[in-house]
Write a protein that holds these residues in place. Structure first.
Motif, short mmCIF file in Angstrom:
data_model
loop_
_atom_site.label_atom_id
_atom_site.label_comp_id
_atom_site.label_asym_id
_atom_site.label_seq_id
_atom_site.Cartn_x
_atom_site.Cartn_y
_atom_site.Cartn_z
N MET A 165 0.85 -1.18 0.00
CA MET A 165 0.00 0.00 0.00
C MET A 165 0.90 1.24 0.00
N PRO A 166 0.66 2.23 -0.84
CA PRO A 166 1.51 3.41 -0.89
C PRO A 166 1.44 4.21 0.40
N ASP A 167 2.56 4.89 0.72
CA ASP A 167 2.63 5.67 1.95
C ASP A 167 1.93 7.01 1.85
N HIS A 168 1.78 7.57 0.64
CA HIS A 168 1.15 8.88 0.53
C HIS A 168 -0.36 8.72 0.44
N HIS A 169 -1.05 9.71 0.94
CA HIS A 169 -2.52 9.69 0.96
C HIS A 169 -2.97 11.10 0.63
N THR A 170 -3.89 11.25 -0.29
CA THR A 170 -4.28 12.57 -0.74
C THR A 170 -5.51 13.11 -0.03
N GLY A 171 -6.06 12.37 0.91
CA GLY A 171 -7.25 12.82 1.61
C GLY A 171 -6.93 13.57 2.88
N TYR A 172 -7.84 13.51 3.83
CA TYR A 172 -7.73 14.19 5.10
C TYR A 172 -7.06 13.28 6.12
N ARG A 173 -6.36 13.89 7.09
CA ARG A 173 -5.73 13.13 8.16
C ARG A 173 -6.15 13.76 9.48
N ILE A 174 -6.70 12.96 10.36
CA ILE A 174 -7.05 13.42 11.71
C ILE A 174 -6.15 12.65 12.67
N SER A 175 -5.32 13.37 13.40
CA SER A 175 -4.37 12.74 14.31
C SER A 175 -4.82 12.92 15.75
N VAL A 176 -4.66 11.88 16.54
CA VAL A 176 -4.91 11.92 17.97
C VAL A 176 -3.55 12.06 18.64
N VAL A 177 -3.39 13.08 19.47
CA VAL A 177 -2.11 13.36 20.11
C VAL A 177 -2.21 13.03 21.59
N ASP A 178 -1.26 12.24 22.09
CA ASP A 178 -1.27 11.85 23.50
C ASP A 178 0.14 11.44 23.91
N GLU A 179 0.50 11.71 25.18
CA GLU A 179 1.80 11.28 25.69
C GLU A 179 1.88 9.76 25.84
N ASP A 180 0.74 9.13 25.99
CA ASP A 180 0.67 7.68 26.16
C ASP A 180 0.38 7.03 24.80
N PRO A 181 1.37 6.35 24.20
CA PRO A 181 1.17 5.77 22.87
C PRO A 181 0.03 4.77 22.80
N LEU A 182 -0.16 3.99 23.86
CA LEU A 182 -1.24 3.00 23.85
C LEU A 182 -2.61 3.67 23.86
N ARG A 183 -2.74 4.73 24.64
CA ARG A 183 -4.00 5.46 24.69
C ARG A 183 -4.27 6.15 23.35
N ALA A 184 -3.22 6.73 22.73
CA ALA A 184 -3.38 7.38 21.43
C ALA A 184 -3.87 6.37 20.39
N ARG A 185 -3.30 5.19 20.38
CA ARG A 185 -3.71 4.17 19.42
C ARG A 185 -5.14 3.69 19.70
N LYS A 186 -5.47 3.50 20.98
CA LYS A 186 -6.83 3.07 21.34
C LYS A 186 -7.85 4.10 20.88
N GLU A 187 -7.58 5.37 21.15
CA GLU A 187 -8.53 6.41 20.77
C GLU A 187 -8.60 6.59 19.26
N ALA A 188 -7.48 6.42 18.56
CA ALA A 188 -7.51 6.50 17.10
C ALA A 188 -8.35 5.37 16.52
N ARG A 189 -8.25 4.18 17.12
CA ARG A 189 -9.08 3.06 16.66
C ARG A 189 -10.56 3.33 16.91
N GLU A 190 -10.87 3.94 18.07
CA GLU A 190 -12.27 4.29 18.36
C GLU A 190 -12.78 5.32 17.35
N LEU A 191 -11.95 6.31 17.04
CA LEU A 191 -12.33 7.32 16.05
C LEU A 191 -12.51 6.68 14.68
#
Length: 127
Positions: A1-27
Motif C-alpha cells: 500500500m503506498p505511503d502517501h494519501h491525498t485525503g484528510y488526516r485526523i491525528s490523535v495526540v497523546d503522551e501515552d502511545p497505547l491510549r493514542a492508538r486506542k482512541e484513534a481506533r475508536e475514532l
C-alpha cells in the motif's frame, strides 16, 4: 500500500502511545461508517514520537486517513465531545493544519466544519 494519501488526516495526540492508538481506533470505528476508505495511519516503528514538536512535550501521534472530510465533521465533533481533554490535529489535502482540543470544539462547534469546507473549493458544494 503506498505511503502517501491525498485525503484528510485526523491525528490523535497523546503522551501515552497505547491510549493514542486506542482512541484513534475508536475514532476510526466511528468514521468508517461515513467513509469506507478510512484507515489508521500509525507512526513508523522506531520513529520519533511527537516529530516536529521541538521544545514541546513528547507525544505519540496516531492518525486516521479518510477521503470524505466534510462528511465526517459531525462524527468527529461527537467523538471529541466525549474526550474534552484530547487534542487532535486535522490536516487537509492542501497541507493546512488545525490543532483542536475537545474544549475548543465544544466552544465553537463549527470550527472543524469551516476548516474542512475551506479545503473543499475544488468544484464541490455542500448541500
Amino acid at each position: 500500500m503506498p505511503d502517501h494519501h491525498t485525503g484528510y488526516r485526523i491525528s490523535v495526540v497523546d503522551e501515552d502511545p497505547l491510549r493514542a492508538r486506542k482512541e484513534a481506533r475508536e475514532l476510526l470505528a466511528v468514521l468508517a461508517e461515513a467513509d469506507s476508505t478510512a484507515r489508521l495511519d500509525l507512526p513508523a516503528p522506531g520513529g520519533p514520537t511527537g516529530a516536529g514538536d521541538k521544545g514541546g512535550p513528547s507525544a505519540e501521534t496516531v492518525g486516521v486517513l479518510l477521503s470524505a472530510g466534510s462528511l465526517v465533521v459531525g462524527l468527529v465533533q461527537t467523538w471529541l465531545a466525549r474526550v474534552p481533554q484530547r487534542t487532535i490535529v486535522v490536516k487537509r489535502p492542501d497541507g493546512a493544519v488545525l490543532h483542536l482540543t475537545g474544549k475548543e470544539a465544544r466552544e465553537d462547534d463549527t470550527l472543524i466544519e469551516r476548516f474542512l469546507a475551506d479545503g473543499d473549493d475544488e468544484g464541490t458544494t455542500a448541500d
